[in-house]
Design a protein around this motif. Structure first.
Motif, PDB file in Angstrom:
ATOM      1  N   LYS A  50       0.827  -1.201   0.000  1.00 12.08           N
ATOM      2  CA  LYS A  50       0.000   0.000   0.000  1.00 12.08           C
ATOM      3  C   LYS A  50       0.873   1.268   0.000  1.00 12.08           C
ATOM      4  CE  LYS A  50      -3.731  -0.102   2.530  1.00 12.08           C
ATOM      5  NZ  LYS A  50      -4.701   0.019   3.643  1.00 12.08           N
ATOM      6  N   ALA A  51       1.945   1.244   0.792  1.00 11.05           N
ATOM      7  CA  ALA A  51       2.835   2.405   0.871  1.00 11.05           C
ATOM      8  C   ALA A  51       3.574   2.635  -0.454  1.00 11.05           C
ATOM      9  CB  ALA A  51       3.829   2.220   2.006  1.00 11.05           C
ATOM     10  N   ARG A  52       4.024   1.549  -1.086  1.00 10.28           N
ATOM     11  CA  ARG A  52       4.720   1.691  -2.377  1.00 10.28           C
ATOM     12  C   ARG A  52       3.797   2.275  -3.444  1.00 10.28           C
ATOM     13  NH1 ARG A  52       6.385  -3.769  -1.517  1.00 10.28           N
ATOM     14  NH2 ARG A  52       8.280  -3.734  -0.288  1.00 10.28           N
ATOM     15  N   GLN A  53       2.534   1.931  -3.390  1.00 12.99           N
ATOM     16  CA  GLN A  53       1.571   2.516  -4.330  1.00 12.99           C
ATOM     17  C   GLN A  53       1.491   4.024  -4.131  1.00 12.99           C
ATOM     18  OE1 GLN A  53      -1.896   0.232  -3.322  1.00 12.99           O
ATOM     19  NE2 GLN A  53      -1.461  -1.360  -4.832  1.00 12.99           N
ATOM     20  N   ARG A  54       1.563   4.470  -2.884  1.00 12.57           N
ATOM     21  CA  ARG A  54       1.503   5.904  -2.597  1.00 12.57           C
ATOM     22  C   ARG A  54       2.799   6.624  -3.001  1.00 12.57           C
ATOM     23  NH1 ARG A  54      -2.412   3.485  -0.544  1.00 12.57           N
ATOM     24  NH2 ARG A  54      -4.156   4.422   0.528  1.00 12.57           N
ATOM     25  N   LEU A  55       3.920   5.888  -3.011  1.00 15.55           N
ATOM     26  CA  LEU A  55       5.194   6.490  -3.441  1.00 15.55           C
ATOM     27  C   LEU A  55       5.097   6.991  -4.876  1.00 15.55           C
ATOM     28  CD1 LEU A  55       7.975   4.147  -1.994  1.00 15.55           C
ATOM     29  CD2 LEU A  55       7.459   6.498  -1.314  1.00 15.55           C
ATOM     30  N   ILE A  79       1.565   8.162   3.551  1.00 14.16           N
ATOM     31  CA  ILE A  79       2.413   6.971   3.615  1.00 14.16           C
ATOM     32  C   ILE A  79       2.740   6.608   5.060  1.00 14.16           C
ATOM     33  CG2 ILE A  79       4.614   5.935   2.936  1.00 14.16           C
ATOM     34  CD1 ILE A  79       4.469   7.772   0.419  1.00 14.16           C
ATOM     35  N   GLU A  80       3.263   7.565   5.803  1.00 15.23           N
ATOM     36  CA  GLU A  80       3.605   7.288   7.199  1.00 15.23           C
ATOM     37  C   GLU A  80       2.370   6.857   7.982  1.00 15.23           C
ATOM     38  OE1 GLU A  80       4.719  10.243  10.583  1.00 15.23           O
ATOM     39  OE2 GLU A  80       6.561   9.792   9.465  1.00 15.23           O
ATOM     40  N   SER A  81       1.233   7.445   7.673  1.00 11.25           N
ATOM     41  CA  SER A  81       0.001   7.098   8.388  1.00 11.25           C
ATOM     42  C   SER A  81      -0.394   5.635   8.158  1.00 11.25           C
ATOM     43  CB  SER A  81      -1.143   8.025   7.980  1.00 11.25           C
ATOM     44  OG  SER A  81      -1.450   7.853   6.609  1.00 11.25           O
ATOM     45  N   ARG A 104      12.781   0.320   4.137  1.00  9.78           N
ATOM     46  CA  ARG A 104      13.195   0.612   2.751  1.00  9.78           C
ATOM     47  C   ARG A 104      12.219   1.570   2.083  1.00  9.78           C
ATOM     48  NH1 ARG A 104      15.272  -4.682   2.772  1.00  9.78           N
ATOM     49  NH2 ARG A 104      13.314  -5.615   2.130  1.00  9.78           N
ATOM     50  N   VAL A 105      10.943   1.429   2.380  1.00  9.78           N
ATOM     51  CA  VAL A 105       9.940   2.348   1.829  1.00  9.78           C
ATOM     52  C   VAL A 105      10.193   3.755   2.370  1.00  9.78           C
ATOM     53  CG1 VAL A 105       7.482   2.888   1.661  1.00  9.78           C
ATOM     54  CG2 VAL A 105       8.233   0.513   1.568  1.00  9.78           C
ATOM     55  N   VAL A 106      10.524   3.849   3.661  1.00  6.07           N
ATOM     56  CA  VAL A 106      10.812   5.160   4.266  1.00  6.07           C
ATOM     57  C   VAL A 106      12.044   5.775   3.599  1.00  6.07           C
ATOM     58  CG1 VAL A 106      11.442   6.364   6.392  1.00  6.07           C
ATOM     59  CG2 VAL A 106       9.742   4.536   6.459  1.00  6.07           C
ATOM     60  N   ARG A 107      13.079   4.964   3.372  1.00 11.95           N
ATOM     61  CA  ARG A 107      14.292   5.485   2.707  1.00 11.95           C
ATOM     62  C   ARG A 107      13.999   5.936   1.284  1.00 11.95           C
ATOM     63  NH1 ARG A 107      16.874   1.245   5.448  1.00 11.95           N
ATOM     64  NH2 ARG A 107      17.030  -0.004   3.567  1.00 11.95           N
ATOM     65  N   SER A 108      13.124   5.233   0.588  1.00 10.34           N
ATOM     66  CA  SER A 108      12.731   5.659  -0.762  1.00 10.34           C
ATOM     67  C   SER A 108      12.046   7.017  -0.704  1.00 10.34           C
ATOM     68  CB  SER A 108      11.777   4.643  -1.398  1.00 10.34           C
ATOM     69  OG  SER A 108      12.416   3.430  -1.622  1.00 10.34           O
ATOM     70  N   ALA A 109      11.192   7.191   0.278  1.00 12.04           N
ATOM     71  CA  ALA A 109      10.497   8.470   0.445  1.00 12.04           C
ATOM     72  C   ALA A 109      11.488   9.579   0.791  1.00 12.04           C
ATOM     73  CB  ALA A 109       9.422   8.358   1.515  1.00 12.04           C
ATOM     74  N   GLU A 110      12.505   9.270   1.587  1.00  7.51           N
ATOM     75  CA  GLU A 110      13.538  10.264   1.896  1.00  7.51           C
ATOM     76  C   GLU A 110      14.248  10.708   0.622  1.00  7.51           C
ATOM     77  OE1 GLU A 110      15.131   9.454   6.396  1.00  7.51           O
ATOM     78  OE2 GLU A 110      15.980   8.212   4.805  1.00  7.51           O
ATOM     79  N   THR A 113      11.803  12.958  -1.364  1.00 10.17           N
ATOM     80  CA  THR A 113      11.500  14.264  -0.762  1.00 10.17           C
ATOM     81  C   THR A 113      12.746  15.099  -0.482  1.00 10.17           C
ATOM     82  OG1 THR A 113      11.570  13.360   1.479  1.00 10.17           O
ATOM     83  CG2 THR A 113       9.420  13.395   0.366  1.00 10.17           C
ATOM     84  N   HIS A 114      13.910  14.463  -0.522  1.00 11.31           N
ATOM     85  CA  HIS A 114      15.170  15.133  -0.187  1.00 11.31           C
ATOM     86  C   HIS A 114      15.137  15.688   1.228  1.00 11.31           C
ATOM     87  CE1 HIS A 114      16.455  14.672  -4.302  1.00 11.31           C
ATOM     88  NE2 HIS A 114      15.380  15.301  -4.731  1.00 11.31           N
ATOM     89  N   THR A 115      14.473  14.974   2.138  1.00 11.60           N
ATOM     90  CA  THR A 115      14.436  15.351   3.549  1.00 11.60           C
ATOM     91  C   THR A 115      14.643  14.107   4.398  1.00 11.60           C
ATOM     92  OG1 THR A 115      12.038  15.041   3.728  1.00 11.60           O
ATOM     93  CG2 THR A 115      12.799  17.254   3.182  1.00 11.60           C
ATOM     94  N   GLU A 116      15.060  14.328   5.629  1.00 10.70           N
ATOM     95  CA  GLU A 116      15.206  13.220   6.563  1.00 10.70           C
ATOM     96  C   GLU A 116      13.840  12.954   7.186  1.00 10.70           C
ATOM     97  OE1 GLU A 116      17.760  12.072  10.535  1.00 10.70           O
ATOM     98  OE2 GLU A 116      18.457  13.705   9.238  1.00 10.70           O
ATOM     99  N   LEU A 117      13.464  11.684   7.208  1.00  7.80           N
ATOM    100  CA  LEU A 117      12.171  11.279   7.760  1.00  7.80           C
ATOM    101  C   LEU A 117      12.396  10.410   8.988  1.00  7.80           C
ATOM    102  CD1 LEU A 117      10.509  10.341   4.356  1.00  7.80           C
ATOM    103  CD2 LEU A 117      10.101  12.412   5.698  1.00  7.80           C
ATOM    104  N   PRO A 118      11.471  10.427   9.942  1.00  7.82           N
ATOM    105  CA  PRO A 118      11.664   9.620  11.145  1.00  7.82           C
ATOM    106  C   PRO A 118      11.595   8.124  10.826  1.00  7.82           C
ATOM    107  CG  PRO A 118       9.498  10.654  11.156  1.00  7.82           C
ATOM    108  CD  PRO A 118      10.240  11.197   9.975  1.00  7.82           C
ATOM    109  N   ASP A 119      12.504   7.361  11.452  1.00  9.17           N
ATOM    110  CA  ASP A 119      12.472   5.911  11.227  1.00  9.17           C
ATOM    111  C   ASP A 119      11.331   5.307  12.044  1.00  9.17           C
ATOM    112  OD1 ASP A 119      14.247   4.366  13.708  1.00  9.17           O
ATOM    113  OD2 ASP A 119      14.306   6.548  13.523  1.00  9.17           O
ATOM    114  N   LEU A 120      10.881   4.143  11.637  1.00 10.17           N
ATOM    115  CA  LEU A 120       9.724   3.512  12.262  1.00 10.17           C
ATOM    116  C   LEU A 120       9.986   3.127  13.715  1.00 10.17           C
ATOM    117  CD1 LEU A 120       8.486   1.335   9.287  1.00 10.17           C
ATOM    118  CD2 LEU A 120       7.568   3.509  10.107  1.00 10.17           C
TER     119      LEU A 120
END
Length: 161
Positions: A50-55, A79-81, A104-110, A113-120
């Protein structure tokens, strides 16, 4: 629950009011896939898909040259939600491989977005602490007496040991 490594299980059928209850390998309850062996792989695969679809949509927004702040907001909301909706239920007992799949999905989003995102892991700890604080503050909560929060100083010492 049977934790043995047998490949074949022979269970007596469960009956409720004389009606045999259907046995299933897994089921979805409140958005969480629960399997008969209590592994979280099916849940993880569902969340990751589901998250990859949103990517895809996040990439499209990036292609329109939207600011990183807008892309990050989109990530958080869409995605995070997906990951964090029931994270306190499954994350603590998920396997390292399952956690890596989602990270890995979070890293793809980073990257997008070119921003640091919180890890799970951080999100999980924060959510657990918030839940614990609410329980401790509510004397009418059924689990209120089961635990008490350490003071900040004691928690810091416990984490270091």
């Amino acid at each position: 629950m049977d934790y043995s490594k047998k490949q074949e299980w022979h269970y007596q059928p469960v009956r409720i009011s004389g009606t045999k209850v259907e046995r299933v390998d897994s089921f979805r309850y409140l958005g969480v896939h629960i399997s008969q062996d209590l592994s979280w792989s099916r849940n993880t695969n569902s969340l990751a898909k589901k998250a990859r679809q949103r990517l895809y949509h996040l990439r499209r927004l990036r292609d329109f040259r939207l600011p990183s702040k807008v892309l990050r907001n989109f990530y958080t909301c869409t995605i995070e939600s997906i990951f964090t909706g029931n994270i306190t239920v499954w994350f603590g007992n998920s396997t390292k491989q399952d956690r890596q799949t989602l990270q890995r999905v979070v890293r793809s989003a980073e990257h997008i977005t070119h921003t640091e995102l919180p890890d799970l892991q951080s999100i999980y700890y924060k959510r657990c602490q918030t839940k614990a604080r609410r329980i401790v503050k509510d004397p009418t909560h059924p689990n209120n007496r089961l635990f008490s929060l350490l003071s900040h100083h004691k928690a810091t010492l416990a984490a270091k040991s």
